[in-house]
Write an enzyme that holds these catalytic residues in place. Sequence first.
Site, PDB file in Angstrom:
ATOM      1  N   LYS A  80      50.501  16.990  22.338  1.00 38.73           N
ATOM      2  CA  LYS A  80      49.271  16.851  23.134  1.00 38.73           C
ATOM      3  C   LYS A  80      49.646  16.262  24.481  1.00 38.73           C
ATOM      4  O   LYS A  80      50.594  15.463  24.580  1.00 38.73           O
ATOM      5  CB  LYS A  80      48.300  15.916  22.416  1.00 38.73           C
ATOM      6  N   GLY A 181      27.246  22.697  21.881  1.00 37.40           N
ATOM      7  CA  GLY A 181      28.120  23.119  22.981  1.00 37.40           C
ATOM      8  C   GLY A 181      28.772  24.438  22.606  1.00 37.40           C
ATOM      9  O   GLY A 181      28.161  25.280  21.937  1.00 37.40           O
ATOM     10  N   VAL A 183      31.197  25.362  20.426  1.00 38.36           N
ATOM     11  CA  VAL A 183      31.330  25.677  18.995  1.00 38.36           C
ATOM     12  C   VAL A 183      29.960  25.667  18.314  1.00 38.36           C
ATOM     13  O   VAL A 183      29.608  26.593  17.570  1.00 38.36           O
ATOM     14  CB  VAL A 183      32.279  24.675  18.299  1.00 38.36           C
TER      15      VAL A 183
HETATM   16  P1  NAD Z   1      31.486  21.046  24.022  1.00 41.80           P
HETATM   17  O1  NAD Z   1      31.726  19.946  24.992  1.00 41.80           O
HETATM   18  O2  NAD Z   1      31.239  22.423  24.536  1.00 41.80           O
HETATM   19  O3  NAD Z   1      30.239  20.680  23.073  1.00 41.80           O
HETATM   20  C1  NAD Z   1      29.962  19.393  22.601  1.00 41.80           C
HETATM   21  C2  NAD Z   1      28.459  19.231  22.651  1.00 41.80           C
HETATM   22  O4  NAD Z   1      28.118  17.996  22.042  1.00 41.80           O
HETATM   23  C3  NAD Z   1      27.895  19.212  24.071  1.00 41.80           C
HETATM   24  O5  NAD Z   1      26.808  20.121  24.187  1.00 41.80           O
HETATM   25  C4  NAD Z   1      27.419  17.764  24.238  1.00 41.80           C
HETATM   26  O6  NAD Z   1      26.303  17.640  25.078  1.00 41.80           O
HETATM   27  C5  NAD Z   1      27.089  17.384  22.800  1.00 41.80           C
HETATM   28  N1  NAD Z   1      27.067  15.963  22.525  1.00 41.80           N
HETATM   29  C6  NAD Z   1      27.890  14.980  23.003  1.00 41.80           C
HETATM   30  N2  NAD Z   1      27.529  13.799  22.491  1.00 41.80           N
HETATM   31  C7  NAD Z   1      26.489  14.017  21.670  1.00 41.80           C
HETATM   32  C8  NAD Z   1      25.685  13.190  20.832  1.00 41.80           C
HETATM   33  N3  NAD Z   1      25.903  11.871  20.753  1.00 41.80           N
HETATM   34  N4  NAD Z   1      24.700  13.752  20.110  1.00 41.80           N
HETATM   35  C9  NAD Z   1      24.478  15.076  20.191  1.00 41.80           C
HETATM   36  N5  NAD Z   1      25.195  15.921  20.952  1.00 41.80           N
HETATM   37  C10 NAD Z   1      26.191  15.397  21.676  1.00 41.80           C
HETATM   38  O7  NAD Z   1      32.717  21.019  23.017  1.00 41.80           O
HETATM   39  P2  NAD Z   1      33.147  22.132  21.961  1.00 41.80           P
HETATM   40  O8  NAD Z   1      34.259  22.926  22.526  1.00 41.80           O
HETATM   41  O9  NAD Z   1      31.931  22.817  21.419  1.00 41.80           O
HETATM   42  O10 NAD Z   1      33.771  21.196  20.830  1.00 41.80           O
HETATM   43  C11 NAD Z   1      32.933  20.462  19.957  1.00 41.80           C
HETATM   44  C12 NAD Z   1      33.807  19.655  19.011  1.00 41.80           C
HETATM   45  O11 NAD Z   1      34.664  20.539  18.294  1.00 41.80           O
HETATM   46  C13 NAD Z   1      34.733  18.644  19.703  1.00 41.80           C
HETATM   47  O12 NAD Z   1      34.909  17.536  18.842  1.00 41.80           O
HETATM   48  C14 NAD Z   1      36.045  19.409  19.812  1.00 41.80           C
HETATM   49  O13 NAD Z   1      37.155  18.533  19.902  1.00 41.80           O
HETATM   50  C15 NAD Z   1      36.033  20.167  18.518  1.00 41.80           C
HETATM   51  N6  NAD Z   1      36.832  21.397  18.498  1.00 41.80           N
HETATM   52  C16 NAD Z   1      36.571  22.395  19.371  1.00 41.80           C
HETATM   53  C17 NAD Z   1      37.315  23.573  19.322  1.00 41.80           C
HETATM   54  C18 NAD Z   1      37.023  24.722  20.233  1.00 41.80           C
HETATM   55  O14 NAD Z   1      37.521  25.832  19.964  1.00 41.80           O
HETATM   56  N7  NAD Z   1      36.230  24.549  21.290  1.00 41.80           N
HETATM   57  C19 NAD Z   1      38.351  23.705  18.376  1.00 41.80           C
HETATM   58  C20 NAD Z   1      38.586  22.651  17.474  1.00 41.80           C
HETATM   59  C21 NAD Z   1      37.820  21.500  17.557  1.00 41.80           C
END
Ligand code: NAD
Length: 353
Positions: A80, A181, A183
């Site tokens: 990372k 968001g 995912v």
């Molecule tokens: P993202 O930033 O697009 O979405 C996260 C969402 O959570 C945002 O809409 C944000 O406003 C919301 N949020 C933040 N704090 C909050 C709270 N307290 N209550 C409610 N909503 C809240 O991120 P993402 O890419 O969708 O990833 C989401 C999670 O999945 C993260 O933990 C990320 O590390 C994990 N993840 C993502 C991927 C990927 O392919 N994008 C892969 C593996 C893991």
Amino acid sequence: MTLFDSPAFEGHEGVHAFCDEKSGLKCIIAVHSTARGPAAGGCRMWPYASAEAALEDALRLSRAMSYKNAMADLELGGGKAVIIGDSRTAKTPALFEAFGRAIEDVAGKYWTAEDVGVSPADLMHARTQTRYVAGLTGHAAASGDPSPVTAEGVFRGITLGVRRALNRDLDGVTVAIQGVGHVGAYLADKLHAAGAKLILTDVNDAALAEVAGRTGARVVAPAAIFDAEAEVFAPCALGGAINAETLPRLSAKVIAGGANNQLSDPQIGRAVYDRGLLYLPDYVINGGGIINVAGEIRAIERGEAFDPAWVELKLARLMQTLEDVLDRSKSELRPTHEVAGEMARARINQPAL
Ligand code: NAD
């Protein structure tokens, strides 16, 4: 405490710190393991309060990538990168070019991709200095946005969890999703199409209204999602959603979502198990995204085009691994996070199948 005594350092092969005064780059690249192949994991840009905090995060995240990549049976180890800085104000092409030179210095031991605060556009600047960049668009080997593949894995995992815990399919099951968001939104669409009822929350009102509008979901305030009457709780926001304060409030029988680090600590995993909830370990169920990125690395290395069929094969195998975790948990009467951790540690030093 010295670096080598830090609990987060445990098992790391190397930690590389880079500073480029001209562009303002300060970054750390942590390589936990290259036993299965070059280390792979995204780059996070965050305004860390101190270099120590950045180092701690890099170490914690790179070790987690070893677990995730091993469970996804990828020919990749765990690593990372973290860049110290505010992604809203401190990003420049020169900064990411300097980051590219830092990656090049690690000589192929580490492949980067996006993480919090870093976009494909930023990584295009890094790519001008090094080939070890994935998660891009616009070339034959490119894999694009990994989120739809992450969501597909989470969707299949939820289907599996509901079958195991409730002995039914998704039609009519209520799923509470925290965070819509990248995912969470794709996941909501898939669950809606499968007949599930949705309860959604997000701190971003506009995103919430849009996803709720197209899926007919009920919306609740962020703090109320833990009290929602639902069979499944899907954390898809930030880490630590399952903790001593929130766990007693959950009515769900299944915890399965896309977020990383869903359990605040390993003890809470034991409490989840003792309450009779089925937890699908985060770094297994959300491995679809890194499989997609691995598909790009593989294509670049072979000089071939990106192959979605290879990604599907790996995703199907990941779901079998998830089944294996649940089987062992049931037969050995142990929490799923313990079983998954043991399986991952055994795989980290083994070649991919
Ligand atoms: P993202 O930033 O697009 O979405 C996260 C969402 O959570 C945002 O809409 C944000 O406003 C919301 N949020 C933040 N704090 C909050 C709270 N307290 N209550 C409610 N909503 C809240 O991120 P993402 O890419 O969708 O990833 C989401 C999670 O999945 C993260 O933990 C990320 O590390 C994990 N993840 C993502 C991927 C990927 O392919 N994008 C892969 C593996 C893991």
